[in-house]
Design a protein around this motif. Structure first.
Motif, short mmCIF file in Angstrom:
data_model
loop_
_atom_site.label_atom_id
_atom_site.label_comp_id
_atom_site.label_asym_id
_atom_site.label_seq_id
_atom_site.Cartn_x
_atom_site.Cartn_y
_atom_site.Cartn_z
N GLU A 87 0.79 -1.28 -0.06
CA GLU A 87 0.08 0.08 -0.16
C GLU A 87 0.58 1.17 0.13
OE1 GLU A 87 -2.26 1.60 -0.88
OE2 GLU A 87 -3.99 1.25 0.48
N VAL A 88 0.13 2.45 -0.40
CA VAL A 88 0.99 3.65 -0.23
C VAL A 88 1.47 3.79 1.34
CG1 VAL A 88 0.62 6.11 -0.47
CG2 VAL A 88 -0.27 4.57 -1.97
N PHE A 89 2.58 4.48 1.27
CA PHE A 89 3.38 4.58 2.83
C PHE A 89 2.87 6.06 3.17
CE2 PHE A 89 7.15 5.33 5.64
CZ PHE A 89 6.54 4.93 6.63
N PHE A 90 2.10 5.95 4.45
CA PHE A 90 1.69 7.42 5.17
C PHE A 90 2.60 7.79 6.15
CE2 PHE A 90 -2.33 5.33 3.22
CZ PHE A 90 -2.54 6.68 2.19
N GLY A 91 3.52 7.26 6.38
CA GLY A 91 4.67 7.81 7.36
C GLY A 91 4.20 7.83 8.84
N SER A 92 4.14 8.76 9.13
CA SER A 92 3.88 9.05 10.81
C SER A 92 2.37 8.85 11.15
CB SER A 92 4.52 10.45 11.10
OG SER A 92 5.85 10.57 10.99
N PHE A 93 1.57 9.05 9.82
CA PHE A 93 0.01 8.96 10.03
C PHE A 93 -0.13 7.57 10.10
CE2 PHE A 93 0.39 13.21 7.66
CZ PHE A 93 0.13 14.06 8.67
N GLU A 94 0.60 6.49 9.95
CA GLU A 94 0.29 5.12 9.93
C GLU A 94 -0.66 4.78 11.51
OE1 GLU A 94 0.54 2.39 7.64
OE2 GLU A 94 1.60 3.79 6.28
N GLY A 95 -1.89 4.18 11.34
CA GLY A 95 -2.55 3.78 12.47
C GLY A 95 -3.25 5.04 13.32
N ASP A 96 -3.26 6.41 12.67
CA ASP A 96 -3.89 7.28 13.11
C ASP A 96 -5.41 7.49 12.77
OD1 ASP A 96 -1.42 7.90 14.57
OD2 ASP A 96 -1.29 10.01 13.31
N ASP A 97 -6.11 8.23 13.62
CA ASP A 97 -7.42 8.48 12.93
C ASP A 97 -7.61 8.88 11.48
OD1 ASP A 97 -10.55 8.73 13.89
OD2 ASP A 97 -9.88 10.66 12.83
N ILE A 98 -8.25 8.51 10.59
CA ILE A 98 -8.23 8.66 9.39
C ILE A 98 -8.64 10.39 8.94
CG2 ILE A 98 -10.51 7.94 8.40
CD1 ILE A 98 -8.83 6.59 6.22
N GLU A 99 -9.68 10.84 9.67
CA GLU A 99 -10.42 11.91 9.51
C GLU A 99 -9.52 13.10 10.11
OE1 GLU A 99 -14.28 12.41 10.82
OE2 GLU A 99 -15.03 11.00 9.16
N GLU A 100 -8.94 12.72 11.16
CA GLU A 100 -7.87 13.92 11.67
C GLU A 100 -6.74 13.85 10.83
OE1 GLU A 100 -6.89 12.71 15.64
OE2 GLU A 100 -8.92 12.83 16.41
N THR A 101 -6.47 12.82 10.08
CA THR A 101 -5.26 12.91 9.30
C THR A 101 -5.44 13.70 8.17
OG1 THR A 101 -4.27 10.63 9.88
CG2 THR A 101 -3.67 11.19 7.89
N TRP A 102 -6.59 13.46 7.50
CA TRP A 102 -7.04 14.26 6.04
C TRP A 102 -7.09 15.64 6.39
CZ3 TRP A 102 -4.67 10.88 3.91
CH2 TRP A 102 -5.24 9.53 3.69
N ASN A 103 -7.59 15.90 7.56
CA ASN A 103 -7.68 17.37 8.10
C ASN A 103 -6.37 17.91 8.05
OD1 ASN A 103 -9.78 19.52 8.91
ND2 ASN A 103 -8.42 19.51 10.68
N GLU A 104 -5.49 17.49 8.62
CA GLU A 104 -4.01 17.92 8.69
C GLU A 104 -3.44 17.96 7.16
OE1 GLU A 104 -1.20 16.41 11.48
OE2 GLU A 104 -2.83 15.52 12.73
N VAL A 105 -3.75 17.14 6.64
CA VAL A 105 -3.14 17.24 4.95
C VAL A 105 -3.95 18.38 4.38
CG1 VAL A 105 -3.44 15.83 2.77
CG2 VAL A 105 -2.88 14.59 4.84
N ALA A 106 -5.22 18.52 4.52
CA ALA A 106 -5.94 19.65 3.95
C ALA A 106 -5.35 20.75 4.52
CB ALA A 106 -7.45 19.59 4.34
N LEU A 107 -4.99 21.20 5.56
CA LEU A 107 -4.50 22.24 6.02
C LEU A 107 -3.02 22.48 5.43
CD1 LEU A 107 -5.30 21.89 9.99
CD2 LEU A 107 -6.42 23.54 8.20
N ALA A 108 -2.40 21.39 5.24
CA ALA A 108 -0.84 21.54 4.59
C ALA A 108 -1.16 22.03 3.12
CB ALA A 108 -0.36 20.17 4.84
N ALA A 109 -2.04 21.49 2.57
CA ALA A 109 -2.58 21.98 1.39
C ALA A 109 -3.05 23.17 1.12
CB ALA A 109 -3.44 20.80 0.56
#
Length: 226
Positions: A87-109
């Motif tokens: 699978e794609v590697f998600f680094g430090s986000f592995e195992g984290d809550d998926i919605e919280e992760t996408w929110n952080e990605v959205a902010l970074a974008a």
């Protein structure tokens, strides 16, 4: 000789059920995941495969063995595990809550709070989404577009070398990796926007030609409909 490739997505896992980010980290198949895979395995039980392969992650390995055990017309030996199809590697986000992760990605974008990954990708594009994931990752370990693209090309080259004398093979891989293959190699994808995420147990079919060229011809198909 061209080789027909059946790419099966693994079954539902515990992390899928718990809405956690699951890339290189692993979790077991659920009862639902196993039962859904039995439907796929039964639908493919009369399809002859010269060989079967798998990502080296356990959820994929367990899936490929279900395919192998149900198949009535193929003689498959030891399953070769291919880390290139992880699978794609998600680094430090592995195992984290998926919605919280996408929110952080959205902010970074730079688009503000957003937890819907499809809306994020459709707004910034899949390539910027990959870059934003790496940027948002505190350790910047997540795969970006270049790293993932290089691995996809390597995966196809490895599979081409392995299957030169095989007419049809099955390989079990993962949702985001299969989707990313489709973005690159499926002529119905424009390569920029999001396409539907493949279902657990679905089949994506491709062709590797003698010269190593790869093309996806069917994407995210219910095995019973093939």
């Amino acid at each position: 000789m061209a080789t027909e490739i059946y790419i099966v997505r693994h079954g539902e896992t515990m992390f899928n059920q718990l809405n956690k980010v699951q890339g290189w980290c692993d979790s077991p198949l659920t009862v639902k995941g196993i039962n859904d895979l039995k439907v796929t395995a039964n639908a493919l039980s009369q399809v002859h495969f010269d060989n079967m392969y798998s990502s080296d992650l356990k959820r994929a390995i367990d899936t490929v063995h279900l395919m192998k055990d149900a198949n009535q017309v193929s003689e498959i030996g030891k399953i070769k595990k291919l880390p290139e199809f992880r699978e794609v590697f998600f680094g430090s986000f592995e195992g984290d809550d998926i919605e919280e992760t996408w929110n952080e990605v959205a902010l970074a974008a730079g688009i503000g709070p957003q937890t819907d990954v499809t809306k994020i990708i459709n707004q910034v594009g899949i390539y910027e989404f990959r870059e934003a994931t790496k940027k948002a990752d505190p350790r910047h370990l997540a795969e970006n577009k270049k790293e993932l693209d290089e691995r996809m090309v390597r995966a196809i080259n490895v599979l081409h070398d392995l299957t030169k004398n095989e007419k049809r093979v099955l390989i079990v891989s993962h949702g985001d990796f299969i989707k990313t293959l489709a973005i690159k190699y499926w002529n119905q994808s424009d390569g920029l926007h999001d396409i539907v995420f493949p279902n657990n147990g679905s089949v994506t079919r491709g062709i590797i030609r003698d010269n190593g060229d790869f093309e996806i011809v069917d994407y995210n198909v219910n095995a019973e409909d093939m």
